[in-house]
Design a protein around this motif. Structure first.
Motif, PDB file in Angstrom:
ATOM      1  N   GLU A 132       4.109  39.018  45.918  1.00 49.86           N
ATOM      2  CA  GLU A 132       3.489  37.808  46.459  1.00 49.86           C
ATOM      3  C   GLU A 132       4.350  36.602  46.110  1.00 49.86           C
ATOM      4  N   GLY A 133       4.410  35.630  47.016  1.00 51.43           N
ATOM      5  CA  GLY A 133       5.140  34.405  46.737  1.00 51.43           C
ATOM      6  C   GLY A 133       6.527  34.356  47.345  1.00 51.43           C
ATOM      7  N   ILE A 134       6.891  35.359  48.140  1.00 49.72           N
ATOM      8  CA  ILE A 134       8.203  35.379  48.781  1.00 49.72           C
ATOM      9  C   ILE A 134       8.243  34.358  49.918  1.00 49.72           C
ATOM     10  N   GLY A 135       7.166  34.188  50.622  1.00 52.46           N
ATOM     11  CA  GLY A 135       7.083  33.177  51.667  1.00 52.46           C
ATOM     12  C   GLY A 135       7.749  33.548  52.976  1.00 52.46           C
ATOM     13  N   GLY A 136       7.942  34.809  53.235  1.00 52.75           N
ATOM     14  CA  GLY A 136       8.545  35.257  54.482  1.00 52.75           C
ATOM     15  C   GLY A 136       9.053  36.678  54.343  1.00 52.75           C
ATOM     16  N   ALA A 137       9.614  37.201  55.424  1.00 55.04           N
ATOM     17  CA  ALA A 137      10.125  38.569  55.425  1.00 55.04           C
ATOM     18  C   ALA A 137      11.412  38.669  54.614  1.00 55.04           C
ATOM     19  N   ALA A 138      11.490  39.664  53.751  1.00 54.23           N
ATOM     20  CA  ALA A 138      12.701  39.902  52.957  1.00 54.23           C
ATOM     21  C   ALA A 138      13.648  40.808  53.741  1.00 54.23           C
ATOM     22  N   VAL A 139      14.944  40.464  53.736  1.00 54.95           N
ATOM     23  CA  VAL A 139      15.938  41.281  54.432  1.00 54.95           C
ATOM     24  C   VAL A 139      16.901  41.965  53.471  1.00 54.95           C
ATOM     25  N   MET A 140      16.903  41.536  52.198  1.00 52.47           N
ATOM     26  CA  MET A 140      17.736  42.173  51.182  1.00 52.47           C
ATOM     27  C   MET A 140      17.107  41.899  49.825  1.00 52.47           C
ATOM     28  N   ALA A 141      17.212  42.870  48.925  1.00 50.28           N
ATOM     29  CA  ALA A 141      16.680  42.707  47.576  1.00 50.28           C
ATOM     30  C   ALA A 141      17.700  43.166  46.550  1.00 50.28           C
ATOM     31  N   ALA A 142      17.645  42.544  45.367  1.00 51.29           N
ATOM     32  CA  ALA A 142      18.523  42.927  44.262  1.00 51.29           C
ATOM     33  C   ALA A 142      17.740  42.780  42.965  1.00 51.29           C
ATOM     34  N   ALA A 143      18.035  43.635  41.995  1.00 51.65           N
ATOM     35  CA  ALA A 143      17.389  43.553  40.689  1.00 51.65           C
ATOM     36  C   ALA A 143      18.441  43.635  39.603  1.00 51.65           C
ATOM     37  N   GLY A 144      18.329  42.753  38.630  1.00 52.53           N
ATOM     38  CA  GLY A 144      19.228  42.751  37.483  1.00 52.53           C
ATOM     39  C   GLY A 144      18.477  43.211  36.254  1.00 52.53           C
ATOM     40  N   GLY A 145      19.057  42.976  35.104  1.00 52.34           N
ATOM     41  CA  GLY A 145      18.420  43.402  33.869  1.00 52.34           C
ATOM     42  C   GLY A 145      17.144  42.656  33.556  1.00 52.34           C
ATOM     43  N   PHE A 146      17.075  41.367  33.917  1.00 55.86           N
ATOM     44  CA  PHE A 146      15.930  40.549  33.546  1.00 55.86           C
ATOM     45  C   PHE A 146      15.371  39.709  34.682  1.00 55.86           C
ATOM     46  N   HIS A 147      15.877  39.877  35.903  1.00 51.65           N
ATOM     47  CA  HIS A 147      15.365  39.103  37.035  1.00 51.65           C
ATOM     48  C   HIS A 147      15.634  39.846  38.335  1.00 51.65           C
ATOM     49  N   SER A 148      15.018  39.358  39.398  1.00 50.40           N
ATOM     50  CA  SER A 148      15.197  39.952  40.719  1.00 50.40           C
ATOM     51  C   SER A 148      15.356  38.845  41.750  1.00 50.40           C
ATOM     52  N   ALA A 149      15.861  39.211  42.934  1.00 49.34           N
ATOM     53  CA  ALA A 149      16.069  38.244  44.004  1.00 49.34           C
ATOM     54  C   ALA A 149      15.913  38.929  45.351  1.00 49.34           C
ATOM     55  N   VAL A 150      15.467  38.166  46.328  1.00 53.88           N
ATOM     56  CA  VAL A 150      15.454  38.640  47.711  1.00 53.88           C
ATOM     57  C   VAL A 150      16.027  37.545  48.597  1.00 53.88           C
TER      58      VAL A 150
END
Length: 143
Positions: A13-31
């Motif tokens: 929740e909180g992405i605010g739109g459709a995600a087209v790519m995702a990545a995860a690191g050791g302590f955080h994530s991004a889309v």
């Protein structure tokens, strides 16, 4: 290990739109959203969320992402402080994102690479020492 330890993924929740790519690191994530914005969440100890060090800390009593991920600090964990999904500042045309343990690298439409987070030993390639809480261009990759 075993099948009994598998977790079901749920929508963040909180992405605010459709995600087209995702990545995860050791302590955080991004889309990357379909509109080119980058949304980050998780730990921000080195500025890796790219929000200028002004991250919003979620309540320790809940998990606003809706994820049940066991002990993964990158994706949020019940009972621990972590930052809610929010927009990485200064990027609106991302085409690729990667998360390290304490850093984020974004490639934008014109081919420039931008980085934020831990810059120990100059690992971000941005030409300045210390933590980088807002994305800066990676030097030597001029388009």
């Amino acid at each position: 290990g075993g099948l009994s330890e598998l977790r079901l993924l749920r929508e963040v929740e909180g992405i605010g739109g459709a995600a087209v790519m995702a990545a995860a690191g050791g302590f955080h994530s991004a889309v990357i959203r379909a509109d080119g914005a980058v949304i980050t969440w998780g730990g921000d100890s080195s500025g890796q969320l790219g929000r200028g060090g002004r991250s919003v800390v979620a309540s320790q009593s809940g998990n606003p992402s809706g994820l049940d991920v066991g002990s993964s600090p990158a994706l949020g964990m019940e009972g621990r402080e972590w930052d809610e999904p929010g927009r990485l500042i200064g990027v609106s045309d991302a085409v690729w994102v990667s998360c390290g343990s304490l850093s984020t690298l974004v490639v934008v439409m014109d081919g420039r690479a931008l980085a934020c987070g831990s810059n120990t030993h100059g690992r971000l390639g941005v030409g300045r020492p210390g933590k980088v809480a807002l994305v800066l261009p990676v030097l030597g990759l001029e388009v």
